[in-house]
Design an enzyme around this catalytic site. Structure first.
Site, PDB file in Angstrom:
ATOM      1  N   ASP A 314     -63.334  19.643 -29.779  1.00  0.00           N
ATOM      2  CA  ASP A 314     -64.149  19.490 -28.571  1.00  0.00           C
ATOM      3  C   ASP A 314     -63.399  18.711 -27.508  1.00  0.00           C
ATOM      4  O   ASP A 314     -62.555  17.869 -27.794  1.00  0.00           O
ATOM      5  CB  ASP A 314     -65.482  18.802 -28.889  1.00  0.00           C
ATOM      6  N   GLU A 315     -63.676  19.028 -26.266  1.00  0.00           N
ATOM      7  CA  GLU A 315     -63.280  18.273 -25.077  1.00  0.00           C
ATOM      8  C   GLU A 315     -61.774  18.094 -24.913  1.00  0.00           C
ATOM      9  O   GLU A 315     -61.319  17.038 -24.472  1.00  0.00           O
ATOM     10  CB  GLU A 315     -63.977  16.900 -25.075  1.00  0.00           C
TER      11      GLU A 315
END
Length: 665
Positions: A314-315
């Site tokens: 994620d991210e």
């Protein structure tokens, strides 16, 4: 506890009359109930019976039930192999049943209690319901027949132990809590890091932690709290006995500062990405992460026991979407080779590219509508668990996301498929939509939050979420206020009281009698600790030459200290933090009346009836170089007051104490 049970009887009867149904009140609510005449009063000494041909499958469930009956009610039950008897609890396996599925059960309460299910897990969930029924119906179980099953197969909770360490005892308690409410997944986020702006905008100073013992990378494991391989393995096995699947997560290639601190060469060469980004182009990054996952997945007795492993993803910086997709593919394939189903954070809507990522058969954690929403995940062929940030993220003591969830909206309006409040309610569940998870993130490293402060935030959300994922819509039958009242009198789990509830004012030392402490002895009380909101009153007379840093009170999670650093000040310690009342110095050799008040926002010191100091509201402000703005850290100087013992064998208070009373407010 028995006092609380008796006090709740009239309220529970009133609730059943209010909803116009003669239905046992449990959380989550029963799907179906057909009432019969009369009540069944189980004996305080009795049997949990399983048949001879089902002993192997059901003995574990029976043993846990026996333990819990002892823990909750003091009853002495034993596991017996045999046939159904009057006044006993009988556990049995039935034939496959489409209505019940893999987790449903039927409970028949007549002259005995019979719990029957196609699977041992269904039987176990039935025992959880029975325990709640016994708690909420102390005058006798309503006779009748329950048919009960979940609407969603995956009902879970994610805990960030990377930014804040939670003890193994806490995790084990949480398994029992989840299990008691028929939640069946616990995702453990094992590594993460703080925000660089709170550490002088210097990545080398920024807090980061990886919580598992590593033999292949000595020095990688966090020094301020970690789990050995053996205890983490045992923890997962214990959780499985309670019907909970532990999903370990190693978060890569972002949120990976613990790994780049260990080996700075693993960090992305493009410094604007941040040192918490692994470099997706370096072979040594893949070699490192391969070996790390292999350490916990390989061998005849792997550390990661369960069927699923979460790989993070994620991210990461969007400029590297193509290589990010390559990295994601690599670890989906890598984990699959060990016979595990990989989970990953939904990111591919934001990380667009030409590199295909095959999500079929994988489980996507849909955490943000913009990064990858539920429908996009389903369209890609993935199985989906919803962890929508705007609705289900708890981040303690911040001004974004939720400090406390919107319980009423969740209970009255939310469905597990929803990622935004204005999403339409689904009329038919997609077969690949599995369910949802609440998540707690501890973004603000060092803000003073305690394990029990986190629990205060997560537990009510779990009670609401389990209702919506097991029972479904029920607000038309049980209004929100009545549901929350039921939540308030339902235990956390057998033997678990992390909220430290005390049901009445309790005198802990004989009124007027002095307790003399020599500095190396302990006097125990009947109350371990008292939770918010509370007052604790006592009088004390320190010795003319008092011990410095003397432990006056100690409990399972904290200690309260007198004569802090030989200054006469009071202080308390918990979760690795120390908080000091600087405004008052206790005189030696004379009696002083002290009152401590605590709530979820802070702690107050009163002396001889006068407020001396309130610990609340301290704020740290820093400058965020990346975004050219000021950011704040809101401290929590809270205390669930320790009462299990007065004094300590090594660093104890020297003097006299009298009139110790704890008061729930």
């Amino acid at each position: 506890m028995r006092h609380l049970i008796l006090c709740s009887v009239m309220w529970l009867c009133g609730l059943m009359m209010a909803v116009g149904q003669n239905v046992p009140q449990v959380i989550p609510a029963l799907q179906q109930w057909k009432s019969a005449k009369g009540k069944l009063v189980l004996p305080e000494t009795g049997k949990v019976i399983v048949s001879l041909d089902e002993e192997m499958e059901l003995k574990g469930e029976a043993e846990i039930l026996v333990q819990d009956l002892k823990e909750m009610f003091g009853w002495e039950y034993s596991v017996v192999v045999g046939k159904k008897e009057k006044g006993a609890v009988y556990l049995t396996l039935g034939k496959p049943d489409k209505t019940l599925g893999e987790e449903g059960y039927r409970m028949n309460i007549q002259g005995e209690v019979t719990i029957e299910a196609p699977t041992s897990k269904g039987v176990f969930w039935g025992t959880r319901t029975l325990l709640q029924m016994l708690h909420n119906q102390p005058e006798g179980l309503m006779k009748g027949r329950a048919t009960d099953f979940p609407l969603y197969p995956n009902r879970g909770f994610m805990i960030d132990v990377g930014r804040k360490f939670f003890t193994m005892d806490y995790l084990r308690d949480y398994v029992k809590i989840l299990s008691f409410y028929k939640m069946n997944e616990l995702q453990v986020h094992l590594n993460d890091n703080g925000f660089v702006e709170f550490f002088d905008n210097d990545w080398n100073k920024t807090y980061a932690a990886f919580r598992l013992e590593s033999e292949r990378f000595p020095g990688l494991t966090a020094k301020d709290g970690s789990y050995t391989k053996e205890e983490f393995r045992d923890f997962q096995i214990m959780a499985a006995r309670y019907g909970v699947n532990v999903i370990p997560e190693i978060d890569v290639p972002a949120h990976s500062l613990a790994f780049t601190h260990y080996n700075p060469r693993l960090a992305a060469d493009k410094k604007e990405y941040g040192m918490d980004h692994l470099d997706l182009y370096k072979p040594e990054v893949y070699e490192f992460v391969d070996v790390l996952f292999d350490e916990y997945l390989s061998g005849e007795n792997p550390v990661f026991v369960g069927p699923e492993v979460h790989i993070g993803t994620d991210e990461y910086n969007q400029k590297e979407a193509e290589q990010f997709r390559h990295f994601t593919n690599h670890y989906l394939d890598f984990v699959s080779k060990y016979g595990k189903t990989p989970r990953l954070w939904g990111s591919l809507s934001m990380m667009k590219g030409n590199t295909p990522v095959d999500l079929k058969g994988k489980v996507v954690s849909a955490w943000n509508h913009g990064w990858m929403d539920v429908q996009t995940c389903l369209d890609a062929g993935a199985k989906v668990v919803n962890l929508c940030d705007g609705l289900l993220y708890i981040v303690p003591a911040v001004n974004y996301y939720h400090d406390f969830l919107d319980y009423q909206w969740l209970y009255e309006s939310w469905m597990p498929e929803m990622m935004r409040k204005d999403d339409p309610k689904m009329t038919v569940r997609h077969p690949n939509f599995l369910g949802a998870m609440l998540a707690v993130w501890n973004d603000r490293v060092g803000n003073g939050i305690s394990e029990q402060d986190v629990h205060l935030r997560t537990f009510p959300g779990l009670q609401v979420a389990c209702e919506k994922m097991w029972k479904g819509e029920n607000a038309d039958k049980v209004p929100f206020e009545q549901f929350m009242a039921l939540c308030a009198v339902t235990p956390e789990a057998p033997g678990v009281n992390l909220l430290a509830k005390v049901d009445k004012q309790t005198t802990l030392t004989e009124t007027g009698k002095e307790v003399t402490l020599s500095g190396t002895e302990v006097v125990t009380t009947e109350v371990d600790e008292i939770g918010y909101p509370y007052a604790v009153e006592f009088e004390l007379c320190p010795d003319a030459t008092p011990n410095a840093d003397a432990i006056l009170f100690k409990g399972p999670h904290s200690e309260f200290v007198s004569n802090w650093q030989n200054t006469g000040k009071f202080a308390f310690r918990r979760d690795g933090y120390e908080f000091v009342f600087h405004a008052y110095r206790l005189p030696a050799g004379q009696w002083t009346k002290v009152r401590i008040e605590g709530d979820e926002k802070g702690t107050s010191l009163f002396v001889n009836g006068q407020l001396q100091e309130r610990l609340e509201g301290r704020v740290k402000e820093v400058f965020n170089e990346k975004w050219q703005r000021k950011d704040k850290l809101w401290y929590r100087e809270t205390l669930i007051f320790p009462l299990k013992q007065l004094g300590d064998t090594k660093m104890g208070f020297k003097g006299k104490v009298r009139n110790l009373v704890c008061i729930p407010l």
